[in-house]
Scaffold this motif. Sequence first.
Motif, PDB file in Angstrom:
ATOM      1  N   UNK A 250       2.501 -15.431  68.796  1.00 36.25           N
ATOM      2  CA  UNK A 250       2.350 -14.057  69.382  1.00 36.25           C
ATOM      3  C   UNK A 250       0.416 -14.184  69.886  1.00 36.25           C
ATOM      4  N   UNK A 251      -0.298 -14.584  69.028  1.00 31.00           N
ATOM      5  CA  UNK A 251      -1.474 -14.690  69.889  1.00 31.00           C
ATOM      6  C   UNK A 251      -1.641 -15.537  70.851  1.00 31.00           C
ATOM      7  N   UNK A 252      -1.169 -16.929  70.928  1.00 31.07           N
ATOM      8  CA  UNK A 252      -1.164 -17.674  71.857  1.00 31.07           C
ATOM      9  C   UNK A 252      -0.375 -17.448  72.975  1.00 31.07           C
ATOM     10  N   UNK A 253       0.600 -16.324  73.062  1.00 27.06           N
ATOM     11  CA  UNK A 253       1.232 -16.135  73.999  1.00 27.06           C
ATOM     12  C   UNK A 253       0.699 -15.023  74.846  1.00 27.06           C
ATOM     13  N   UNK A 254      -0.351 -14.129  74.117  1.00 27.96           N
ATOM     14  CA  UNK A 254      -1.273 -13.383  74.906  1.00 27.96           C
ATOM     15  C   UNK A 254      -2.151 -13.842  75.805  1.00 27.96           C
ATOM     16  N   UNK A 255      -2.325 -15.004  75.919  1.00 28.36           N
ATOM     17  CA  UNK A 255      -3.347 -15.538  77.019  1.00 28.36           C
ATOM     18  C   UNK A 255      -4.708 -14.861  76.784  1.00 28.36           C
ATOM     19  N   UNK A 256      -5.189 -14.802  78.023  1.00 28.48           N
ATOM     20  CA  UNK A 256      -6.591 -14.532  78.214  1.00 28.48           C
ATOM     21  C   UNK A 256      -6.608 -12.715  78.061  1.00 28.48           C
ATOM     22  N   UNK A 257      -5.755 -12.207  78.877  1.00 27.99           N
ATOM     23  CA  UNK A 257      -5.654 -10.740  78.854  1.00 27.99           C
ATOM     24  C   UNK A 257      -4.689 -10.082  78.138  1.00 27.99           C
ATOM     25  N   UNK A 258      -3.600 -10.633  77.772  1.00 29.68           N
ATOM     26  CA  UNK A 258      -2.605 -10.259  77.156  1.00 29.68           C
ATOM     27  C   UNK A 258      -1.329  -9.678  77.804  1.00 29.68           C
ATOM     28  N   UNK A 259      -0.246  -9.379  77.341  1.00 27.73           N
ATOM     29  CA  UNK A 259       0.914  -8.954  78.036  1.00 27.73           C
ATOM     30  C   UNK A 259       0.792  -7.563  78.320  1.00 27.73           C
TER      31      UNK A 259
END
Length: 384
Positions: A250-259
């Motif tokens: 979950x944290x990784x998939x958020x990337x820089x700015x999030x979903x």
Amino acid sequence: MVAVIQKLPLRKRLWALVEGFDGPLAFVVFLLACAGLTVMYSSGYDHGTRFVDHGRNMLIAGFIMFVVAQIPPQKLMSLAVPIYTLGVLLLLAVALFGITKKGARRWVNVGVVIQPSEILKIAMPLMLAWWFQKREGQLRPLDFAVAGGLLLVPVGLIMKQPDLGTALLVLAAGLSVIFFAGLKWRWIVPPVLLGLVGVGVLVVMESSWCADGVDWRVLHEYQRQRICTLLDPARDPLGKGFHIIQGMIAIGSGGLWGKGFMQGTQTHLEFIPERTTDFIFAALGEEFGLAGNLLLITGFFFMVYRGLVIAAQAPTLFTRLLAASVTMIFFTYAFVNMGMVSGILPVVGVPLPFISYGGTAMVTLGLGLGILMSIAKSKQLVQT
């Protein structure tokens, strides 16, 4: 005199109650509370009444903070021994005839069902700050040994329940008092080095020590499993390692700015089992990304900074030690929660302050903030 008091405007009488509060600390707590409500709405809007209950818990914590802030530090000092004694006696009552739920004996019925270990989160720093205040100017090694004994008794009883998360918080609160009281570095460095060596040996021996059927004796089996799962979450990806793996995804998939707000798939498809409590940091990271995480971490760092400023400016040894240790409770809460969700610490069930759902933890936070505000007010009274 009575007539003069009656003529005071209501505004001035109300202002007298909050005068001396630390404004920057109150502001950053307000921002953290807003962040908590935002994330809770997204992760818990379809989870019963979690959002409404979370808001109610915050209001209760705010009321507790306001009431405790009106208590002078001298009065808090007089309550240290009675509260600590009551807490230890209740822990003994838990050990003798406590209520067991899900394999843990942590509660006792005293007319209402309570969890006495929560009392020690505040009672422990109160007691040790009182002890060192009494010994001010004549500290000896024996005084630190007595303080260690006062700390180890409740920590041992809490670990026996077992409740490793609460024991860790109580231990951190007590150790911070002992450290700020002037514990010499030559007594600190050896156990720290020994701990680092132990961690290194554990990492090297993970494959054999974490094999099925191995008994560590000093820890419960579930505690051993948590440590082994931390070292290798993939050893049981659909069981004990599921929380950590899904949190990191979950944290990784958020990337820089999030979903985006309410767009987290890991969160809303329920891949994160404890998305409103222990693992809410993962939900925040998925929807608001690294930027949101850094803003939250900055908020916690500023809160800790303000708490330490209050401690440094406090007028007595008791208030300095108490303010510093309460501040370190907030730091420990945040550090341990973020660490376990990120996969760098074992999962121990510690909530994220002002963000995670939980009534008991919110009461503890309110008490801690009230103590800091009381000490801030006492500093202003001394200056005037």
